[in-house]
Design a protein around this motif. Structure first.
Motif, PDB file in Angstrom:
ATOM      1  N   ALA A  15     -29.942  11.454  -0.562  1.00  0.00           N
ATOM      2  CA  ALA A  15     -29.937  10.541   0.883  1.00  0.00           C
ATOM      3  C   ALA A  15     -30.846  11.594   1.714  1.00  0.00           C
ATOM      4  O   ALA A  15     -31.288  12.658   1.467  1.00  0.00           O
ATOM      5  CB  ALA A  15     -28.565  10.712   1.350  1.00  0.00           C
ATOM      6  N   ASP A  17     -30.665  13.009   5.287  1.00  0.00           N
ATOM      7  CA  ASP A  17     -29.488  13.594   6.229  1.00  0.00           C
ATOM      8  C   ASP A  17     -30.275  13.533   7.784  1.00  0.00           C
ATOM      9  O   ASP A  17     -31.279  14.234   7.759  1.00  0.00           O
ATOM     10  CB  ASP A  17     -29.044  14.907   5.826  1.00  0.00           C
ATOM     11  N   GLY A  41     -30.588  15.198   1.768  1.00  0.00           N
ATOM     12  CA  GLY A  41     -29.145  15.455   1.512  1.00  0.00           C
ATOM     13  C   GLY A  41     -28.809  14.654   0.089  1.00  0.00           C
ATOM     14  O   GLY A  41     -29.705  14.213  -0.761  1.00  0.00           O
ATOM     15  N   GLY A  42     -27.369  14.364   0.167  1.00  0.00           N
ATOM     16  CA  GLY A  42     -26.721  13.653  -1.042  1.00  0.00           C
ATOM     17  C   GLY A  42     -26.353  14.739  -1.659  1.00  0.00           C
ATOM     18  O   GLY A  42     -26.781  15.747  -2.004  1.00  0.00           O
ATOM     19  N   ASN A  46     -28.088  17.937  -3.647  1.00  0.00           N
ATOM     20  CA  ASN A  46     -27.893  19.271  -2.977  1.00  0.00           C
ATOM     21  C   ASN A  46     -27.482  19.916  -4.064  1.00  0.00           C
ATOM     22  O   ASN A  46     -27.820  21.277  -4.152  1.00  0.00           O
ATOM     23  CB  ASN A  46     -26.816  19.054  -1.860  1.00  0.00           C
ATOM     24  N   TYR A  98     -27.430   9.582   5.837  1.00  0.00           N
ATOM     25  CA  TYR A  98     -26.283  10.288   6.303  1.00  0.00           C
ATOM     26  C   TYR A  98     -26.547  10.876   7.438  1.00  0.00           C
ATOM     27  O   TYR A  98     -27.368  11.684   7.798  1.00  0.00           O
ATOM     28  CB  TYR A  98     -25.795  11.290   5.312  1.00  0.00           C
ATOM     29  N   ALA A 113     -22.253   7.513   6.624  1.00  0.00           N
ATOM     30  CA  ALA A 113     -23.012   7.264   5.443  1.00  0.00           C
ATOM     31  C   ALA A 113     -23.481   5.783   5.158  1.00  0.00           C
ATOM     32  O   ALA A 113     -22.528   4.855   4.856  1.00  0.00           O
ATOM     33  CB  ALA A 113     -21.954   7.632   4.216  1.00  0.00           C
ATOM     34  N   MET A 115     -25.063   3.880   2.270  1.00  0.00           N
ATOM     35  CA  MET A 115     -25.361   4.262   1.054  1.00  0.00           C
ATOM     36  C   MET A 115     -25.322   3.038   0.156  1.00  0.00           C
ATOM     37  O   MET A 115     -25.089   3.159  -1.047  1.00  0.00           O
ATOM     38  CB  MET A 115     -24.577   5.505   0.548  1.00  0.00           C
ATOM     39  N   ASN A 143     -20.364   9.325  -5.098  1.00  0.00           N
ATOM     40  CA  ASN A 143     -21.281   8.401  -4.613  1.00  0.00           C
ATOM     41  C   ASN A 143     -21.315   7.030  -5.489  1.00  0.00           C
ATOM     42  O   ASN A 143     -21.557   6.029  -5.280  1.00  0.00           O
ATOM     43  CB  ASN A 143     -22.524   8.804  -4.284  1.00  0.00           C
ATOM     44  N   VAL A 168     -16.631  14.141  -2.909  1.00  0.00           N
ATOM     45  CA  VAL A 168     -17.407  13.446  -1.888  1.00  0.00           C
ATOM     46  C   VAL A 168     -16.640  13.242  -0.600  1.00  0.00           C
ATOM     47  O   VAL A 168     -16.952  13.984   0.657  1.00  0.00           O
ATOM     48  CB  VAL A 168     -18.297  12.355  -2.059  1.00  0.00           C
ATOM     49  N   LYS A 172     -13.910   7.730  -1.028  1.00  0.00           N
ATOM     50  CA  LYS A 172     -14.655   7.539  -2.289  1.00  0.00           C
ATOM     51  C   LYS A 172     -14.107   8.329  -3.596  1.00  0.00           C
ATOM     52  O   LYS A 172     -14.374   7.888  -4.582  1.00  0.00           O
ATOM     53  CB  LYS A 172     -16.079   8.488  -2.336  1.00  0.00           C
ATOM     54  N   THR A 250     -22.307  21.684   6.878  1.00  0.00           N
ATOM     55  CA  THR A 250     -22.714  20.607   6.015  1.00  0.00           C
ATOM     56  C   THR A 250     -23.279  21.419   4.730  1.00  0.00           C
ATOM     57  O   THR A 250     -23.992  22.412   4.778  1.00  0.00           O
ATOM     58  CB  THR A 250     -23.876  19.904   6.490  1.00  0.00           C
ATOM     59  N   GLY A 251     -22.752  20.953   3.622  1.00  0.00           N
ATOM     60  CA  GLY A 251     -23.261  21.432   2.254  1.00  0.00           C
ATOM     61  C   GLY A 251     -22.656  22.559   1.773  1.00  0.00           C
ATOM     62  O   GLY A 251     -23.123  23.091   0.815  1.00  0.00           O
ATOM     63  N   ASP A 254     -21.157  21.844  -1.493  1.00  0.00           N
ATOM     64  CA  ASP A 254     -22.475  21.499  -2.552  1.00  0.00           C
ATOM     65  C   ASP A 254     -22.784  22.893  -3.119  1.00  0.00           C
ATOM     66  O   ASP A 254     -23.090  23.081  -4.228  1.00  0.00           O
ATOM     67  CB  ASP A 254     -23.322  20.898  -2.073  1.00  0.00           C
TER      68      ASP A 254
HETATM   69  O1  FJF Z   1     -20.540   9.543   1.397  1.00  0.00           O
HETATM   70  C1  FJF Z   1     -21.461  10.472   1.455  1.00  0.00           C
HETATM   71  N1  FJF Z   1     -21.169  11.180   2.421  1.00  0.00           N
HETATM   72  C2  FJF Z   1     -22.063  12.392   2.700  1.00  0.00           C
HETATM   73  C3  FJF Z   1     -22.836  12.860   1.568  1.00  0.00           C
HETATM   74  C4  FJF Z   1     -23.805  14.057   1.636  1.00  0.00           C
HETATM   75  O2  FJF Z   1     -22.856  15.177   1.718  1.00  0.00           O
HETATM   76  C5  FJF Z   1     -23.776  16.221   1.983  1.00  0.00           C
HETATM   77  C6  FJF Z   1     -23.040  17.551   2.413  1.00  0.00           C
HETATM   78  O3  FJF Z   1     -22.314  17.970   1.464  1.00  0.00           O
HETATM   79  C7  FJF Z   1     -24.955  15.866   2.722  1.00  0.00           C
HETATM   80  O4  FJF Z   1     -26.119  16.060   2.650  1.00  0.00           O
HETATM   81  C8  FJF Z   1     -24.823  14.313   2.771  1.00  0.00           C
HETATM   82  O5  FJF Z   1     -25.985  13.383   2.341  1.00  0.00           O
HETATM   83  C9  FJF Z   1     -22.879  12.025   0.425  1.00  0.00           C
HETATM   84  O6  FJF Z   1     -23.375  12.169  -0.765  1.00  0.00           O
HETATM   85  N2  FJF Z   1     -22.059  11.027   0.285  1.00  0.00           N
END
Ligand code: FJF
Ligand code: ATP
Length: 317
Positions: A15, A17, A41-42, A46, A98, A113, A115, A143, A168, A172, A250-251, A254
């Motif tokens: 994603a 961010d 991100g995502g 990550n 995000y 989010a 997505m 995700n 996540v 989810k 954040t992160g 991950d």
């Molecule tokens: O639903 C979601 N929310 C947030 C993220 C990601 O979490 C990351 C931080 O841990 C951040 O980069 C975001 O994109 C995701 O992949 N799915």
């Protein structure tokens, strides 16, 4: 002899961010002055980037839109040396986004989010890369659509593949099958564990035991600034968090996942690997980036004796 596994295929979210950090404690219902930034991100992306920075092989299976963000993300993955053969491009949906609104202390106030593109991460899309699974470890995030997570867990169980999963978020995590057999390592925080177990008041130790009883082989249950629990059939251990001066949380999870997996790939037991993970997580909360550009295994190994928290004795699980 089996070839040595040196690569993790990360499957799930990629994603853009956008982070907005408030100058003063956020007041809902009015305009709040912020500083802001944009990065890639995502969770799966990550984790892949952290793994590559820690010197192990990483590939990403995800999907982006046929837009500027999507193409920039693909270029960036190539620059980082992350395998992109499993990446797909959607003609229907935009690259995932995000938005994180952070309090002045760096803690998340609100995450948003968008997505919808991940609905296209179907079991058929996974099958395109399946031939490569036997020679790699797999990491998946929630995700992925429920149907795809179910197919992946079935595949890991049937073919005895090493599959690590991250929850996540609380909405989810419920996409996972009730039977977790096939998940070799399950990373989740306490809220996510409570949501999955439908047990809003359960304590961390009890949650870890319940997740093992549902079939996961090993659990890493994270507790924010209080560290984490690791659990497997031999018992439960608590690892204190590395003290950190938080800039942006954040992160953190991950980088913890990536460092834990890389240490396990190098033969470390789960509790030692997760302890290295807490150092990676502390370095990440101290950085404005979701993935620290200066992360390396050498840096973690140097800081481990100086910064890692204590491991509390194992109790039977
Ligand atoms: O639903 C979601 N929310 C947030 C993220 C990601 O979490 C990351 C931080 O841990 C951040 O980069 C975001 O994109 C995701 O992949 N799915
Ligand atoms: N304030 C903090 N100080 C030190 N370490 C922290 C802090 N917050 C998180 N960590 C580290 O990061 C790990 C993961 O944090 P947390 O339990 O908040 O997971 P998460 O909710 O999945 O994180 P995120 O969504 O931010 O990636 C913790 O186990 C801890 O080691």
């Amino acid at each position: 002899m089996e070839p040595e596994i040196v690569r993790v295929i990360c499957i799930g979210g990629a994603a853009v961010d956008r982070k907005y950090r408030a100058m003063e404690p956020i007041q809902p219902g009015t305009s709040n002055p912020v500083s802001s930034g944009r990065s890639f991100g995502g969770v799966a992306r990550n984790v892949g980037e952290n793994i590559a920075r820690l010197g192990a092989g990483a590939a990403l299976i995800s999907i982006v839109g046929n837009d500027e963000n999507g193409h920039a993300m693909l270029d960036d993955l190539k620059r980082l040396g992350i395998g992109t053969n499993g990446m797909a491009i959607s003609e229907r949906q935009a690259t995932a986004e995000y938005v994180a609104v952070l309090q002045p202390d760096g803690e998340l106030a609100l995450g948003l989010a968008n997505m919808a593109v991940f609905d296209e991460l179907t079991p058929a899309l996974l099958r395109r890369s399946e031939a490569e699974f036997a020679s790699s470890w797999l990491f998946a995030d929630c995700n992925l659509p429920s149907e795809t997570l179910h197919a992946l867990v079935d595949l890991a169980r049937g073919r005895s593949l090493m599959l690590a999963v991250d929850a996540v978020s609380t909405p989810k995590v419920t996409r996972l099958p009730r039977d977790l057999t096939g998940i070799g390592l399950f990373f989740l925080n306490l809220d996510e564990a409570r949501a999955f177990l439908e047990a809003p008041d359960t304590a961390p130790d009890a949650a870890a035991r319940a997740l093992l009883a549902q079939g996961a082989e090993r659990i890493v249950l994270t507790l924010g600034a209080n560290g984490l629990l690791v659990a497997d059939r031999t018992g439960i251990a608590r690892i204190g968090a590395t003290q950190a001066r938080i800039v942006d949380a954040t992160g953190a999870g991950d980088s913890l996942i990536a460092a834990t997996l890389v240490a396990m790939l190098r033969g470390r037991p789960l509790d030692e690997a997760a302890r290295l993970g807490t150092v990676a997580a502390a370095l990440t909360v101290e950085s404005p980036s979701s993935v620290r550009p200066d992360l390396s295994l050498a840096l973690l190994e140097t800081l481990l004796p100086l910064r890692a928290g204590p491991v509390r004795e194992r109790e039977p699980s």
